[in-house]
Design a protein around this motif. Structure first.
Motif, PDB file in Angstrom:
ATOM      1  N   GLY A  45      23.439  -2.671  24.574  1.00 17.84           N
ATOM      2  CA  GLY A  45      23.570  -1.216  24.586  1.00 17.84           C
ATOM      3  C   GLY A  45      23.559  -0.679  26.005  1.00 17.84           C
ATOM      4  O   GLY A  45      24.359   0.200  26.359  1.00 17.84           O
ATOM      5  N   ASN A  46      22.655  -1.209  26.837  1.00 20.70           N
ATOM      6  CA  ASN A  46      22.601  -0.790  28.240  1.00 20.70           C
ATOM      7  C   ASN A  46      23.884  -1.160  28.969  1.00 20.70           C
ATOM      8  O   ASN A  46      24.418  -0.381  29.772  1.00 20.70           O
ATOM      9  CB  ASN A  46      21.407  -1.441  28.943  1.00 20.70           C
ATOM     10  CG  ASN A  46      20.085  -0.860  28.501  1.00 20.70           C
ATOM     11  OD1 ASN A  46      20.026   0.253  27.974  1.00 20.70           O
ATOM     12  ND2 ASN A  46      19.005  -1.600  28.708  1.00 20.70           N
ATOM     13  N   LEU A  47      24.388  -2.362  28.710  1.00 18.24           N
ATOM     14  CA  LEU A  47      25.629  -2.804  29.338  1.00 18.24           C
ATOM     15  C   LEU A  47      26.791  -1.911  28.912  1.00 18.24           C
ATOM     16  O   LEU A  47      27.617  -1.499  29.752  1.00 18.24           O
ATOM     17  CB  LEU A  47      25.911  -4.257  28.975  1.00 18.24           C
ATOM     18  CG  LEU A  47      27.219  -4.856  29.503  1.00 18.24           C
ATOM     19  CD1 LEU A  47      27.268  -4.790  31.025  1.00 18.24           C
ATOM     20  CD2 LEU A  47      27.378  -6.296  29.021  1.00 18.24           C
ATOM     21  N   PHE A  48      26.852  -1.589  27.627  1.00 17.79           N
ATOM     22  CA  PHE A  48      27.925  -0.721  27.117  1.00 17.79           C
ATOM     23  C   PHE A  48      27.844   0.667  27.752  1.00 17.79           C
ATOM     24  O   PHE A  48      28.860   1.251  28.144  1.00 17.79           O
ATOM     25  CB  PHE A  48      27.820  -0.616  25.593  1.00 17.79           C
ATOM     26  CG  PHE A  48      28.862   0.271  24.961  1.00 17.79           C
ATOM     27  CD1 PHE A  48      30.176  -0.153  24.839  1.00 17.79           C
ATOM     28  CD2 PHE A  48      28.526   1.538  24.502  1.00 17.79           C
ATOM     29  CE1 PHE A  48      31.136   0.661  24.278  1.00 17.79           C
ATOM     30  CE2 PHE A  48      29.486   2.364  23.925  1.00 17.79           C
ATOM     31  CZ  PHE A  48      30.804   1.924  23.817  1.00 17.79           C
ATOM     32  N   LEU A  49      26.623   1.181  27.884  1.00 13.12           N
ATOM     33  CA  LEU A  49      26.423   2.499  28.479  1.00 13.12           C
ATOM     34  C   LEU A  49      26.928   2.521  29.923  1.00 13.12           C
ATOM     35  O   LEU A  49      27.613   3.473  30.346  1.00 13.12           O
ATOM     36  CB  LEU A  49      24.943   2.875  28.435  1.00 13.12           C
ATOM     37  CG  LEU A  49      24.545   4.200  29.108  1.00 13.12           C
ATOM     38  CD1 LEU A  49      25.224   5.371  28.411  1.00 13.12           C
ATOM     39  CD2 LEU A  49      23.025   4.362  29.082  1.00 13.12           C
ATOM     40  N   ILE A  50      26.595   1.487  30.692  1.00 14.67           N
ATOM     41  CA  ILE A  50      27.040   1.421  32.086  1.00 14.67           C
ATOM     42  C   ILE A  50      28.559   1.324  32.163  1.00 14.67           C
ATOM     43  O   ILE A  50      29.198   1.936  33.032  1.00 14.67           O
ATOM     44  CB  ILE A  50      26.399   0.212  32.796  1.00 14.67           C
ATOM     45  CG1 ILE A  50      24.882   0.364  32.854  1.00 14.67           C
ATOM     46  CG2 ILE A  50      26.927   0.076  34.217  1.00 14.67           C
ATOM     47  CD1 ILE A  50      24.175  -0.842  33.402  1.00 14.67           C
ATOM     48  N   CYS A  51      29.157   0.565  31.257  1.00 12.04           N
ATOM     49  CA  CYS A  51      30.615   0.446  31.234  1.00 12.04           C
ATOM     50  C   CYS A  51      31.269   1.800  30.956  1.00 12.04           C
ATOM     51  O   CYS A  51      32.285   2.151  31.585  1.00 12.04           O
ATOM     52  CB  CYS A  51      31.047  -0.577  30.190  1.00 12.04           C
ATOM     53  SG  CYS A  51      30.644  -2.287  30.609  1.00 12.04           S
ATOM     54  N   ILE A  52      30.709   2.567  30.030  1.00  8.61           N
ATOM     55  CA  ILE A  52      31.242   3.891  29.707  1.00  8.61           C
ATOM     56  C   ILE A  52      31.131   4.815  30.916  1.00  8.61           C
ATOM     57  O   ILE A  52      32.076   5.536  31.264  1.00  8.61           O
ATOM     58  CB  ILE A  52      30.510   4.496  28.492  1.00  8.61           C
ATOM     59  CG1 ILE A  52      30.825   3.688  27.224  1.00  8.61           C
ATOM     60  CG2 ILE A  52      30.886   5.962  28.302  1.00  8.61           C
ATOM     61  CD1 ILE A  52      32.280   3.695  26.826  1.00  8.61           C
ATOM     62  N   ILE A  53      29.964   4.807  31.560  1.00  9.60           N
ATOM     63  CA  ILE A  53      29.771   5.638  32.751  1.00  9.60           C
ATOM     64  C   ILE A  53      30.743   5.226  33.844  1.00  9.60           C
ATOM     65  O   ILE A  53      31.326   6.073  34.537  1.00  9.60           O
ATOM     66  CB  ILE A  53      28.316   5.528  33.246  1.00  9.60           C
ATOM     67  CG1 ILE A  53      27.356   6.119  32.211  1.00  9.60           C
ATOM     68  CG2 ILE A  53      28.146   6.243  34.590  1.00  9.60           C
ATOM     69  CD1 ILE A  53      25.899   5.936  32.543  1.00  9.60           C
ATOM     70  N   SER A  54      30.945   3.918  33.992  1.00 10.94           N
ATOM     71  CA  SER A  54      31.892   3.414  34.978  1.00 10.94           C
ATOM     72  C   SER A  54      33.301   3.903  34.676  1.00 10.94           C
ATOM     73  O   SER A  54      34.047   4.299  35.591  1.00 10.94           O
ATOM     74  CB  SER A  54      31.854   1.883  34.989  1.00 10.94           C
ATOM     75  OG  SER A  54      32.859   1.361  35.817  1.00 10.94           O
ATOM     76  N   LEU A  55      33.658   3.904  33.412  1.00  6.55           N
ATOM     77  CA  LEU A  55      34.984   4.377  33.010  1.00  6.55           C
ATOM     78  C   LEU A  55      35.143   5.861  33.309  1.00  6.55           C
ATOM     79  O   LEU A  55      36.190   6.304  33.811  1.00  6.55           O
ATOM     80  CB  LEU A  55      35.197   4.107  31.517  1.00  6.55           C
ATOM     81  CG  LEU A  55      36.522   4.590  30.919  1.00  6.55           C
ATOM     82  CD1 LEU A  55      37.696   3.904  31.613  1.00  6.55           C
ATOM     83  CD2 LEU A  55      36.562   4.329  29.415  1.00  6.55           C
ATOM     84  N   ILE A  56      34.113   6.643  33.015  1.00  4.61           N
ATOM     85  CA  ILE A  56      34.164   8.095  33.275  1.00  4.61           C
ATOM     86  C   ILE A  56      34.333   8.365  34.766  1.00  4.61           C
ATOM     87  O   ILE A  56      35.137   9.199  35.177  1.00  4.61           O
ATOM     88  CB  ILE A  56      32.894   8.782  32.740  1.00  4.61           C
ATOM     89  CG1 ILE A  56      32.878   8.715  31.206  1.00  4.61           C
ATOM     90  CG2 ILE A  56      32.812  10.234  33.206  1.00  4.61           C
ATOM     91  CD1 ILE A  56      31.583   9.188  30.592  1.00  4.61           C
ATOM     92  N   ILE A  57      33.571   7.643  35.582  1.00  3.21           N
ATOM     93  CA  ILE A  57      33.671   7.803  37.036  1.00  3.21           C
ATOM     94  C   ILE A  57      35.076   7.444  37.506  1.00  3.21           C
ATOM     95  O   ILE A  57      35.676   8.138  38.344  1.00  3.21           O
ATOM     96  CB  ILE A  57      32.623   6.933  37.756  1.00  3.21           C
ATOM     97  CG1 ILE A  57      31.217   7.465  37.466  1.00  3.21           C
ATOM     98  CG2 ILE A  57      32.874   6.912  39.257  1.00  3.21           C
ATOM     99  CD1 ILE A  57      30.113   6.580  38.002  1.00  3.21           C
ATOM    100  N   SER A  58      35.638   6.366  36.964  1.00  8.04           N
ATOM    101  CA  SER A  58      36.990   5.951  37.333  1.00  8.04           C
ATOM    102  C   SER A  58      38.009   7.013  36.966  1.00  8.04           C
ATOM    103  O   SER A  58      38.937   7.305  37.737  1.00  8.04           O
ATOM    104  CB  SER A  58      37.336   4.628  36.645  1.00  8.04           C
ATOM    105  OG  SER A  58      36.464   3.604  37.041  1.00  8.04           O
ATOM    106  N   LEU A  59      37.844   7.588  35.771  1.00  4.74           N
ATOM    107  CA  LEU A  59      38.778   8.632  35.320  1.00  4.74           C
ATOM    108  C   LEU A  59      38.707   9.854  36.232  1.00  4.74           C
ATOM    109  O   LEU A  59      39.738  10.461  36.557  1.00  4.74           O
ATOM    110  CB  LEU A  59      38.453   9.028  33.879  1.00  4.74           C
ATOM    111  CG  LEU A  59      38.813   7.994  32.799  1.00  4.74           C
ATOM    112  CD1 LEU A  59      38.233   8.404  31.452  1.00  4.74           C
ATOM    113  CD2 LEU A  59      40.331   7.839  32.699  1.00  4.74           C
TER     114      LEU A  59
END
Length: 461
Positions: free
Chosen positions: A425-439
């Motif tokens: 869950g923590n890994l998924f959360l970081i990936c989502i945040i990373s995607l948002i930052i990239s966008l």
């Protein structure tokens, strides 16, 4: 096409920096909590140090401690095995008399310094046990290397436990010899010490009077083998029975199918990197406690990255274990931090440590008491912690811990979820945040390009 490639590079860069950076910070911190768990509380003045009685008629086993850090199980496991025979003088030996640290947060007071042991015996120990002693600083480690070299003779036995074979190779004792090491780092050993003939498919390797064992519990096999050669197979079997040790067949035949890294083992670095909400786990130390029991808790829960270990006792003075080790807790009951739980090692902990338990409950600084080995008197001490870990962190995490320990028994019943929801869950959360930052960066860059384009169009009009 170039624009697409640049956008791909952008997303990969942000992902690597953000996800990889956070993961690396978590991983290194977890590793330090276990492998570099130096004492950060004051060392009390030790009033009296109890030592096992020396019998000149018995052979002597010296179990080494490093100046900085020694692997907990590598030291505690063989110490207990040899001491259980009652046929050896078994001593904890270090370069000096200062308190030494074991991985996971346990401290120990040596019985003898190198000089004191020489004065006592007048010769080299009959058996020298070399655990994995971390070579953090070459200058402070030099006395250990020198002592190993000086005390290696044709008449004694040198036994390395797990990555302790690195210490022997570093001292030049394995040049041209066959040796074993932990399956996870034997590839590195081959690169670092190419003159040694490293064996992957044996629990232990005997070459002359040097015996090197593979991963952790293989050191029990090797220790029992030494006992069988010195005292007879019946004594070795008796000790194994007292330990409820399930792998005795390897004592006579150490051949195995070797382990290698697999995709399923990724659960370990993920645990290390993304287990943010670690349990604050106290381990109660009390007089006459078993050695293997406390090792099983600290080695499993401290290493896997799920817990931060705090050793607790009712006194600032060392507690004396069942076989004469002097363990020093880092906290007394009065100054211990607030914990999530307190674990007690040993199937008889409720009765032997009843006074300490009563005092701790009166203090009220605990949410949960866990008697880890309650009802497990007839089981090997690592089995109950493995099963508890499966329920706590998931079956896959427990399977890695079992593989790391080189446990090859079939007495385990693992129950629980397959994987840790928190970690993934923590890994998924970081990936989502990373995607948002990239966008956001992506949109910002392209928006700026559009503004530039419009500006050029106006200039051309």
């Amino acid at each position: 096409m170039i624009k697409l490639l640049l956008r791909i590079v952008l997303y990969l860069t942000v992902f690597t920096i953000f996800v990889g950076g956070i993961g690396w910070i978590g991983y290194t911190k977890s590793q330090s909590n276990f492998l570099l768990s130096y004492r950060d509380t004051p060392i009390p003045l030790i009033k009296e140090l109890k030592k096992p009685q020396y019998d000149p008629k018995k052979p002597t086993v010296a179990v080494l401690l490093g100046d900085r850090m020694t692997e907990a199980f590598d030291f505690l496991g063989p110490y207990e095995v040899f001491a259980m025979t009652n046929s050896y003088n078994v001593f904890a030996v270090a370069p000096d008399n200062k308190v030494k640290s074991l991985t996971g947060g346990l401290d120990i007071v040596p019985h003898y310094s190198f000089r004191e042991l020489k004065d006592l015996l007048g010769h080299s120990p009959d058996i020298i046990v070399v655990p994995n002693i971390r070579i953090v600083d070459k200058k402070s480690y030099e006395p250990v290397r020198k002592w190993i070299q000086e005390n290696y003779t044709n008449n004694n036995t040198i036994l390395s436990i797990c990555s302790g074979s690195r210490n022997l190779a570093d001292a030049g004792l394995l040049d041209g010899k066959e040796a074993a090491a932990h399956w996870s780092n034997i590839g590195q050993r081959i690169k670092d010490y190419p003159s040694t003939k490293w064996k992957r498919d044996q629990r232990y390797v005997k070459d002359g009077n040097i015996i090197s064992s593979a991963g952790l519990s293989s050191g029990i096999d090797a220790s029992l083998y030494v006992i069988s050669q010195n005292l007879g197979n019946s004594v070795s079997q008796k000790v194994a029975k007292l330990l409820n040790y399930p792998n005795y067949s390897f004592v006579n035949n150490p051949k195995i199918t070797p382990y290698y890294f697999g995709a399923e083992d990724s659960v370990f670095p993920l645990n290390q990197a993304f287990q943010w909400n670690k349990y604050k786990t106290g381990v109660l130390l009390y007089n006459n406690m078993g050695i293997g029991e406390v090792a099983s808790i600290i080695d499993i829960f401290g290493n896997i990255g799920s817990d931060k270990i705090f050793t607790i006792s009712n006194s600032e003075q060392p507690i004396v274990t069942k076989y004469g080790l002097n363990l020093l807790a880092r906290y007394s009951m009065n100054n211990a931090p607030r914990l999530d739980r307190l674990m007690l090692a040993g199937s008889e902990a409720k009765s032997i440590a009843s006074n300490e338990i009563e005092i701790w409950e009166d203090i009220g600084n605990i949410n949960e008491l866990i008697f880890m080995h309650s009802g497990s008197a007839n089981r090997y001490v690592y089995e109950a912690p493995f099963e508890y870990l499966a329920k706590q962190e998931g079956i896959q995490t427990a399977k890695y811990a079992i593989k790391r320990f080189e446990y090859r028994g079939n007495n385990l019943k693992l129950e629980g979820k397959s994987l840790s929801i928190e970690i993934y869950g923590n890994l998924f959360l970081i990936c989502i945040i990373s995607l948002i930052i990239s966008l956001i960066i992506d949109k910002s860059l392209f928006r700026n390009k559009n503004l530039v384009r419009k500006s050029k169009q106006k200039q051309s009009m």
